[in-house]
Motif scaffolding. Sequence first.
Motif, mmCIF file in Angstrom:
data_model
loop_
_atom_site.group_PDB
_atom_site.id
_atom_site.type_symbol
_atom_site.label_atom_id
_atom_site.label_comp_id
_atom_site.label_asym_id
_atom_site.label_seq_id
_atom_site.Cartn_x
_atom_site.Cartn_y
_atom_site.Cartn_z
ATOM 1 N N ARG A 6 25.343 14.876 -6.860
ATOM 2 C CA ARG A 6 25.321 15.849 -7.126
ATOM 3 C C ARG A 6 23.690 15.976 -7.879
ATOM 4 N N GLY A 7 23.693 17.247 -8.447
ATOM 5 C CA GLY A 7 22.105 17.376 -8.034
ATOM 6 C C GLY A 7 21.726 16.036 -8.562
ATOM 7 N N THR A 8 20.973 16.164 -7.158
ATOM 8 C CA THR A 8 20.178 14.874 -7.018
ATOM 9 C C THR A 8 18.364 15.847 -7.364
ATOM 10 N N ASP A 9 17.972 14.859 -7.979
ATOM 11 C CA ASP A 9 16.201 15.177 -8.250
ATOM 12 C C ASP A 9 15.733 14.222 -8.336
ATOM 13 N N LEU A 10 15.012 13.469 -7.144
ATOM 14 C CA LEU A 10 14.267 12.974 -6.675
ATOM 15 C C LEU A 10 13.393 12.256 -5.999
ATOM 16 N N ARG A 11 12.211 11.974 -6.859
ATOM 17 C CA ARG A 11 10.435 11.233 -6.444
ATOM 18 C C ARG A 11 10.769 9.998 -5.562
ATOM 19 N N ALA A 12 10.434 10.015 -4.437
ATOM 20 C CA ALA A 12 10.410 8.731 -3.160
ATOM 21 C C ALA A 12 8.905 8.405 -3.107
ATOM 22 N N VAL A 13 8.783 7.336 -3.496
ATOM 23 C CA VAL A 13 7.739 6.408 -3.001
ATOM 24 C C VAL A 13 7.695 5.655 -1.530
ATOM 25 N N TYR A 14 6.666 5.601 -0.392
ATOM 26 C CA TYR A 14 6.874 5.040 0.511
ATOM 27 C C TYR A 14 6.050 4.085 0.162
ATOM 28 N N LEU A 15 5.970 2.703 -0.256
ATOM 29 C CA LEU A 15 4.786 1.186 0.545
ATOM 30 C C LEU A 15 5.006 0.417 1.541
ATOM 31 N N ALA A 16 3.969 0.248 1.703
ATOM 32 C CA ALA A 16 4.529 -0.117 3.317
ATOM 33 C C ALA A 16 3.421 -2.088 3.297
ATOM 34 N N ARG A 17 3.492 -3.679 3.797
ATOM 35 C CA ARG A 17 2.848 -4.295 3.276
ATOM 36 C C ARG A 17 3.828 -5.047 4.591
ATOM 37 N N ASP A 18 2.727 -5.473 5.594
ATOM 38 C CA ASP A 18 3.190 -6.473 6.570
ATOM 39 C C ASP A 18 4.333 -6.248 7.434
ATOM 40 N N GLY A 19 4.066 -5.252 8.456
ATOM 41 C CA GLY A 19 4.978 -4.208 8.838
ATOM 42 C C GLY A 19 6.477 -3.905 7.834
ATOM 43 N N VAL A 20 7.103 -4.609 6.864
ATOM 44 C CA VAL A 20 8.198 -4.395 5.883
ATOM 45 C C VAL A 20 7.612 -3.239 5.060
ATOM 46 N N ARG A 21 8.663 -1.647 5.036
ATOM 47 C CA ARG A 21 8.620 -1.061 4.226
ATOM 48 C C ARG A 21 8.570 -0.171 3.239
ATOM 49 N N VAL A 22 8.791 -0.437 1.577
ATOM 50 C CA VAL A 22 9.670 -0.271 0.704
ATOM 51 C C VAL A 22 9.603 0.671 0.362
ATOM 52 N N GLU A 23 10.562 1.756 0.380
ATOM 53 C CA GLU A 23 10.977 3.023 -0.825
ATOM 54 C C GLU A 23 11.081 2.830 -2.111
ATOM 55 N N ALA A 54 1.213 -1.582 -0.628
ATOM 56 C CA ALA A 54 -0.320 -0.112 -0.544
ATOM 57 C C ALA A 54 0.766 1.145 0.244
ATOM 58 N N VAL A 55 0.569 1.981 -1.123
ATOM 59 C CA VAL A 55 1.415 3.651 -1.546
ATOM 60 C C VAL A 55 1.435 3.750 0.639
ATOM 61 N N GLU A 56 2.069 4.633 1.294
ATOM 62 C CA GLU A 56 1.547 5.264 2.537
ATOM 63 C C GLU A 56 2.338 7.244 1.855
ATOM 64 N N HIS A 57 3.003 6.698 1.427
ATOM 65 C CA HIS A 57 3.037 8.579 0.864
ATOM 66 C C HIS A 57 4.214 8.881 0.196
ATOM 67 N N GLN A 58 4.705 10.299 -0.647
ATOM 68 C CA GLN A 58 5.715 10.232 -1.121
ATOM 69 C C GLN A 58 6.364 12.138 -1.257
ATOM 70 N N ILE A 59 7.728 11.535 -1.963
ATOM 71 C CA ILE A 59 8.268 12.930 -1.477
ATOM 72 C C ILE A 59 9.482 13.140 -2.454
ATOM 73 N N HIS A 60 9.396 14.470 -2.760
ATOM 74 C CA HIS A 60 10.115 14.282 -4.271
ATOM 75 C C HIS A 60 11.280 16.060 -3.146
ATOM 76 N N VAL A 61 12.914 15.011 -3.536
ATOM 77 C CA VAL A 61 13.814 16.306 -3.041
ATOM 78 C C VAL A 61 14.794 16.365 -3.871
ATOM 79 N N GLY A 62 15.598 17.276 -3.615
ATOM 80 C CA GLY A 62 16.977 17.635 -4.856
ATOM 81 C C GLY A 62 17.920 18.970 -3.932
ATOM 82 N N GLY A 63 18.512 18.311 -4.293
ATOM 83 C CA GLY A 63 19.581 19.499 -3.648
ATOM 84 C C GLY A 63 20.906 19.327 -2.546
ATOM 85 N N GLU A 64 21.128 19.794 -1.981
ATOM 86 C CA GLU A 64 21.302 20.060 -0.319
ATOM 87 C C GLU A 64 20.475 19.631 0.924
#
Length: 167
Positions: free
Chosen positions: A62-79, A43-53
């Motif tokens: 360097r020059g990071t621009d990323l989107r992360a989606v956090y998902l969970a199931r049975d006590g395990v979280r995958v990013e 199940a999708v928990e939430h997402q974030i968008h981060v970049g730079g310092e």
Amino acid sequence: MTSRRAACYEARVVPVLRLTHIGICVSDLERALRFYRDALGFAVEHQIHVGGEPTDRLLRLRGTDLRAVYLARDGVRVELLAFASPPAPARPPRVFNEPGLTHLSFRVADLDATLAALRAAGERVLDETIVRFPDRGSAACMVVDPDGQLVELLQAPGDPAAPPRAG
């Protein structure tokens, strides 16, 4: 393992509170969501968008621009990490934004004490990745396991089971 290192571990276990998530860099986020969410039932928990310092420092990019989606199931979280930049290299060395397992992450109560214990045990701490967020009472650092796998240590207030930066 050397007898000195073994004795150090017997004397004191590193104060890890819990495994927080498993990060997997993906080349196509929507395809990865279809697999993890739709096929495996995460199940999708939430997402974030981060970049730079300070993201660049923590991830050693360097020059990071990323989107992360956090998902969970049975006590395990995958990013799931989808990098818009920098582009992934065609082949090794293994870096944080290469598709596949990027790191394991553990919540710790006291980052400095944990790093000191790991150093005393002869483990490799990547000091150049230490980031601190005094206004949030949190800090993070990367260390390397014996086989070269990156491990993030995260100190943050609140519930150790809560997803990073939720809400």
